[in-house]
Enzyme design. Structure first.
Site, PDB file in Angstrom:
ATOM      1  N   CYS A  38      -2.506   0.143  -3.785  1.00 49.77           N
ATOM      2  CA  CYS A  38      -3.393   0.198  -2.593  1.00 49.77           C
ATOM      3  C   CYS A  38      -4.765  -0.085  -2.921  1.00 49.77           C
ATOM      4  O   CYS A  38      -5.451   0.879  -4.057  1.00 49.77           O
ATOM      5  CB  CYS A  38      -3.198   1.587  -2.224  1.00 49.77           C
ATOM      6  SG  CYS A  38      -3.984   2.042  -0.712  1.00 49.77           S
ATOM      7  N   GLU A  69       1.180  -2.416  10.549  1.00 47.96           N
ATOM      8  CA  GLU A  69       2.359  -1.438  10.486  1.00 47.96           C
ATOM      9  C   GLU A  69       3.098  -1.472  11.869  1.00 47.96           C
ATOM     10  O   GLU A  69       4.476  -1.082  11.927  1.00 47.96           O
ATOM     11  CB  GLU A  69       1.631   0.007  10.237  1.00 47.96           C
ATOM     12  CG  GLU A  69       1.007   0.285   9.098  1.00 47.96           C
ATOM     13  CD  GLU A  69       2.121   0.505   7.766  1.00 47.96           C
ATOM     14  OE1 GLU A  69       2.772   1.352   8.164  1.00 47.96           O
ATOM     15  OE2 GLU A  69       1.621   0.034   6.790  1.00 47.96           O
ATOM     16  N   THR A 106      -7.424   1.122  -1.023  1.00 48.60           N
ATOM     17  CA  THR A 106      -8.253   2.335  -1.029  1.00 48.60           C
ATOM     18  C   THR A 106      -8.056   3.600  -1.877  1.00 48.60           C
ATOM     19  O   THR A 106      -8.855   4.022  -2.210  1.00 48.60           O
ATOM     20  CB  THR A 106      -7.418   2.883   0.681  1.00 48.60           C
ATOM     21  OG1 THR A 106      -7.503   1.789   1.459  1.00 48.60           O
ATOM     22  CG2 THR A 106      -8.269   4.044   1.039  1.00 48.60           C
ATOM     23  N   TYR A 108      -4.180   5.183   5.001  1.00 48.97           N
ATOM     24  CA  TYR A 108      -5.401   6.066   4.224  1.00 48.97           C
ATOM     25  C   TYR A 108      -6.620   5.408   4.509  1.00 48.97           C
ATOM     26  O   TYR A 108      -7.502   6.259   4.205  1.00 48.97           O
ATOM     27  CB  TYR A 108      -5.149   5.773   2.637  1.00 48.97           C
ATOM     28  CG  TYR A 108      -3.820   6.588   1.901  1.00 48.97           C
ATOM     29  CD1 TYR A 108      -2.939   7.462   2.712  1.00 48.97           C
ATOM     30  CD2 TYR A 108      -3.800   6.618   0.827  1.00 48.97           C
ATOM     31  CE1 TYR A 108      -1.732   7.908   2.121  1.00 48.97           C
ATOM     32  CE2 TYR A 108      -2.780   7.427  -0.201  1.00 48.97           C
ATOM     33  CZ  TYR A 108      -1.705   8.037   0.820  1.00 48.97           C
ATOM     34  OH  TYR A 108      -0.774   8.640   0.039  1.00 48.97           O
ATOM     35  N   GLY A 109      -6.667   4.421   5.196  1.00 51.64           N
ATOM     36  CA  GLY A 109      -8.059   3.661   5.290  1.00 51.64           C
ATOM     37  C   GLY A 109      -9.138   4.385   5.976  1.00 51.64           C
ATOM     38  O   GLY A 109     -10.396   3.958   5.654  1.00 51.64           O
ATOM     39  N   ASP A 134       1.662   2.555  -3.104  1.00 51.27           N
ATOM     40  CA  ASP A 134       0.879   2.038  -1.919  1.00 51.27           C
ATOM     41  C   ASP A 134       0.987   2.987  -0.711  1.00 51.27           C
ATOM     42  O   ASP A 134       1.988   3.903  -0.742  1.00 51.27           O
ATOM     43  CB  ASP A 134       1.265   0.590  -1.236  1.00 51.27           C
ATOM     44  CG  ASP A 134       0.211   0.163  -0.227  1.00 51.27           C
ATOM     45  OD1 ASP A 134      -0.927   0.252  -0.474  1.00 51.27           O
ATOM     46  OD2 ASP A 134       0.563  -0.294   0.866  1.00 51.27           O
ATOM     47  N   SER A 135      -0.102   3.029   0.063  1.00 49.60           N
ATOM     48  CA  SER A 135       0.195   4.075   1.345  1.00 49.60           C
ATOM     49  C   SER A 135       1.241   3.799   2.245  1.00 49.60           C
ATOM     50  O   SER A 135       1.688   4.557   2.901  1.00 49.60           O
ATOM     51  CB  SER A 135      -1.243   4.023   2.121  1.00 49.60           C
ATOM     52  OG  SER A 135      -1.341   3.034   2.467  1.00 49.60           O
ATOM     53  N   CYS A 164      -7.127  -5.690   0.962  1.00 51.00           N
ATOM     54  CA  CYS A 164      -6.274  -4.770   1.600  1.00 51.00           C
ATOM     55  C   CYS A 164      -4.684  -5.374   1.377  1.00 51.00           C
ATOM     56  O   CYS A 164      -4.566  -6.337   1.690  1.00 51.00           O
ATOM     57  CB  CYS A 164      -6.718  -4.276   2.823  1.00 51.00           C
ATOM     58  SG  CYS A 164      -5.291  -3.184   3.670  1.00 51.00           S
TER      59      CYS A 164
END
Ligand code: DGL
Length: 290
Positions: free
Chosen positions: A69, A166, A71, A38-39, A6-7, A200
């Site tokens: 992820c 985040e 994205t 990354y989105g 995942d990012s 997401c």
């Protein structure tokens, strides 16, 4: 090991479900925190970063990688599967989260053969929430039209939800305002969706607030459980791959950013001890995970 990419932290919501569903399998989770989110990145950059992550996981000895992820799944999976793997890594496999999520959205059980098993939801409106890059790829729409062509889809990008997660801002009036900002257009429309997919990995961490706004009549699908069920089913149907996977119940973690910061945050999210290593993607030294 099964590689899970995942990012950032969001994929831990998928990893938690995977380790619960496959408790004896070994996992290596890689988070590209240094380059997340990354989105809002371009498709080319998402592809390049994802390929580097997948290659790194292959180099650590993962025969199978799951792109947790959305994205990355939306923007990189198909090209990696169709162009990269056959030429460079024919003995490895990469799976994503879009297809399993769309199957669940249409109400197809794990392992169902489309065209043979009828989806439980064939008509009406469903919704997908995701990052800007995921939504603009129309990946969910493309898959849904194949599986349940009469099911209509509304897609909503929620660009500020990932930065909130985040930053650890999971509730409070500021977060509430941004939940309303992206959910109100769906809830105030003439026709409301019957199911909403959280497309997401970060969004399940906002689930309580999302549920409060949409109410109990609309079903909300989070990806962890549905991806875990479908991966377990996929492994049953691919015993040659399953036989290559370690079964010591080990969970390993790697991040491209500060490993202490990652470990502390991951521990809070997973509720278990996490000791992450810092790694570099792209021009990394070859060598196996120890
Ligand atoms: N993990 C990504 C996803 O599931 C979102 C986070 C990001 O923007 O990097 O789409």
């Amino acid at each position: 090991m099964i590689g899970v990419f995942d990012s950032g932290f969001g994929g831990l919501t998928v990893l938690g479900a995977l380790t619960e569903r496959l408790p004896h399998h070994d996992f290596l989770y890689l988070a590209d925190n240094a380059r997340a989110p990354y989105g809002a990145r371009s498709p080319e950059v998402v592809y390049q970063f994802t390929l580097e992550a997948v290659e790194w996981l292959f180099d650590q000895g993962c025969p199978l990688v799951v792109l947790a992820c959305n994205t990355a799944s939306a923007r990189a999976l198909r090209t990696i599967q169709q162009r990269h793997i056959p030429h460079h890594r024919p003995d490895r496999r990469v799976l994503g989260v879009v297809r399993p999520s769309v199957e669940a959205l249409a109400g197809l059980p794990p392992g169902a053969i489309p065209g043979t098993t009828k989806p439980s939801l064939v008509e009406g409106l469903v919704a997908v929430l995701g990052t800007e890059t995921t939504i603009s790829s129309d990946s969910f729409g493309i898959e849904l039209r194949k599986l349940a062509p009469r099911l209509r889809l509304v897609q909503q990008a929620c660009p500020l939800w990932v930065p909130l997660v985040e930053a650890g801002e999971l509730d409070g009036i500021g977060t509430e305002w941004f939940l309303h900002r992206y959910l109100d257009p769906l809830m105030q429309a003439v026709e409301r969706p019957r199911r909403i997919l959280l497309g997401c990995t970060h969004y399940p961490l906002l689930l309580a607030g999302i549920q409060r706004i949409v109410g109990s009549e609309i079903e909300i699908l989070a990806q962890g459980g549905l991806v875990a069920d479908r991966l377990a089913d996929w492994l049953n149907r691919h015993p040659e791959m399953d036989a290559r996977l370690g079964r010591q119940g080990q969970h390993n973690y790697a991040t491209t950013d500060d490993p202490n910061w990652f470990s502390t945050s991951a521990q809070r999210l997973l509720g278990q001890k996490v000791t992450a290593k810092q790694v570099q993607l792209g021009n990394h030294e070859k060598g196996q995970w120890e």
